[in-house]
Write a protein that holds these residues in place. Structure first.
Motif, PDB file in Angstrom:
ATOM      1  N   UNK A  23      25.492  22.460 -29.154  1.00 47.38           N
ATOM      2  CA  UNK A  23      24.151  22.424 -28.556  1.00 47.38           C
ATOM      3  C   UNK A  23      23.391  21.169 -28.983  1.00 47.38           C
ATOM      4  N   UNK A  24      23.587  20.758 -30.246  1.00 51.25           N
ATOM      5  CA  UNK A  24      22.848  19.611 -30.774  1.00 51.25           C
ATOM      6  C   UNK A  24      23.558  18.287 -30.525  1.00 51.25           C
ATOM      7  N   UNK A  25      24.797  18.328 -30.030  1.00 58.48           N
ATOM      8  CA  UNK A  25      25.528  17.101 -29.746  1.00 58.48           C
ATOM      9  C   UNK A  25      26.058  16.405 -30.979  1.00 58.48           C
ATOM     10  N   UNK A  26      26.479  17.153 -31.983  1.00 60.88           N
ATOM     11  CA  UNK A  26      27.034  16.553 -33.194  1.00 60.88           C
ATOM     12  C   UNK A  26      28.444  16.054 -32.929  1.00 60.88           C
ATOM     13  N   UNK A  27      28.839  14.913 -33.484  1.00 63.50           N
ATOM     14  CA  UNK A  27      30.157  14.341 -33.168  1.00 63.50           C
ATOM     15  C   UNK A  27      31.335  15.074 -33.790  1.00 63.50           C
ATOM     16  N   UNK A  28      31.326  15.311 -35.130  1.00 61.94           N
ATOM     17  CA  UNK A  28      32.532  15.889 -35.753  1.00 61.94           C
ATOM     18  C   UNK A  28      32.223  16.573 -37.087  1.00 61.94           C
ATOM     19  N   UNK A  29      31.218  17.469 -37.139  1.00 63.14           N
ATOM     20  CA  UNK A  29      30.917  18.105 -38.423  1.00 63.14           C
ATOM     21  C   UNK A  29      31.917  19.205 -38.763  1.00 63.14           C
ATOM     22  N   UNK A  36      24.541  14.461 -39.658  1.00 57.69           N
ATOM     23  CA  UNK A  36      24.989  15.660 -40.383  1.00 57.69           C
ATOM     24  C   UNK A  36      26.504  15.782 -40.317  1.00 57.69           C
ATOM     25  N   UNK A  37      27.142  16.092 -41.456  1.00 52.04           N
ATOM     26  CA  UNK A  37      28.599  16.240 -41.458  1.00 52.04           C
ATOM     27  C   UNK A  37      29.066  17.651 -41.815  1.00 52.04           C
ATOM     28  N   UNK A  38      28.133  18.569 -42.003  1.00 53.13           N
ATOM     29  CA  UNK A  38      28.496  19.945 -42.336  1.00 53.13           C
ATOM     30  C   UNK A  38      27.428  20.882 -41.774  1.00 53.13           C
TER      31      UNK A  38
END
Length: 312
Positions: free
Chosen positions: A98-104, A74-76
């Motif tokens: 919380x979800x550990x997204x890299x750079x959205x 996911x990016x956004x």
């Protein structure tokens, strides 16, 4: 890619349930009075240790799992909410963490009860413009935190929860054109004001506006999407009040559609109500994959926004 679609949905509600009988111990009301006037039987209420971003993250994780994706895909992230306490980090940033997204890209959007349909349109526009490939669109509100539990006209309405959609680019549009707007001169009819903020509304004014002005707008939403109301397989309105949902759905003319009535069990969850109700309908298999569904949010600011989507 020339459009976007909802690839999967997810929802979450806190474990605690408050019944009409429970409310009758707090204020001068009865189960019959509540059911007759708003059609609600129960509502889920989050505890003090369950912030809005936690509700949102649970729903988002479920949507990602249903899509067979990871957080890194996911990016956004767009979160529609009007009940987040903190300004920064915003709710979307906390969900991403919380979800550990890299750079959205992360943004919150406050259009109160019409928040999710505004956020869905914003994600669709971003994807169509090429600035995003896959988005998480979340509606999450903790209405219990802003409810006056001594006011029997409003405390019977509210509930807490979250719903999320994974939105991704596709060759054929699965999200129709949005029709959105507001009635600023009547914006004071729904309020979340003060310190601490408290929810209040002019119920009769909202009821009259919703039942008379919204059906023709909803029909225009269908026209923009190139479908007739009779072709709709589902209608998911903001779950404000059963006495609003049922007449508005009837006046739209969606005679063959499944009409979401999640308000009966969940109460008014504001921005969460549409994705929460739609996710449940899809989970139960009540609407065929690919069938047209009208989503239509309305409420605070007397804002409205709607679009026809292909059921995931």
């Amino acid at each position: 890619m020339t459009g976007s679609r909802i690839a999967a949905l997810g929802h979450y509600q806190p474990a605690k349930v408050i019944t009409n009988e429970d409310l009758a111990k707090l204020v001068d009301t009865t189960d019959e009075w509540i059911r007759t006037r708003v059609g609600i039987r129960t509502r889920h209420v989050a505890g003090p240790d369950e912030p809005v971003d936690e509700l949102a993250a649970h729903a988002a994780a479920k949507a990602l799992a249903n899509a067979g994706l990871t957080a890194a895909d996911v990016d956004l992230v767009i979160v529609a909410t009007s009940t987040a306490i903190d300004r920064s980090p915003n709710t979307a940033a906390r969900v991403a963490a919380r979800l550990g997204m890299p750079s959205p890209a992360v943004m919150d959007l406050n259009v109160v009860c019409a928040g999710f349909t505004h956020a869905l349109a914003t994600a669709d526009h971003a994807i169509r413009a090429g600035s995003s490939a896959r988005a998480l669109v979340i509606g999450a509100d903790k209405m219990a935190g802003i409810t006056d539990w001594t006011d029997r006209t409003t405390c019977v309405l509210t509930g807490d929860g979250a719903g999320a959609a994974v939105v991704e680019a596709c060759g054929e549009a699965g999200i129709g054109p949005v029709l959105w707007g507001s009635v600023p001169e009547m914006g004071n009819c729904v309020r979340i004001e003060g310190t601490p903020p408290v929810f209040a509304q002019e119920g009769q004014s909202v009821y009259r506006w919703a039942t008379t002005q919204l059906p023709p707008i909803a029909r225009k939403v269908c026209e923009r999407a190139g479908v007739t109301p009779e072709e709709l397989a589902g209608v998911v309105l903001h779950q404000a009040n059963l006495r609003i949902i049922e007449p508005v759905a009837k006046r739209i003319g969606a005679v063959n559609a499944v009409v979401a009535r999640d308000v009966v069990d969940s109460g008014n969850t504001s921005a969460a109500s549409i994705p929460l109700a739609l996710s449940k309908l899809v989970e139960r298999g009540e609407i065929p994959t690919g069938a047209p569904v009208l989503l239509f949010g309305f409420g605070g600011n007397l804002s409205y926004a709607g679009q026809v989507v292909a059921c995931p």
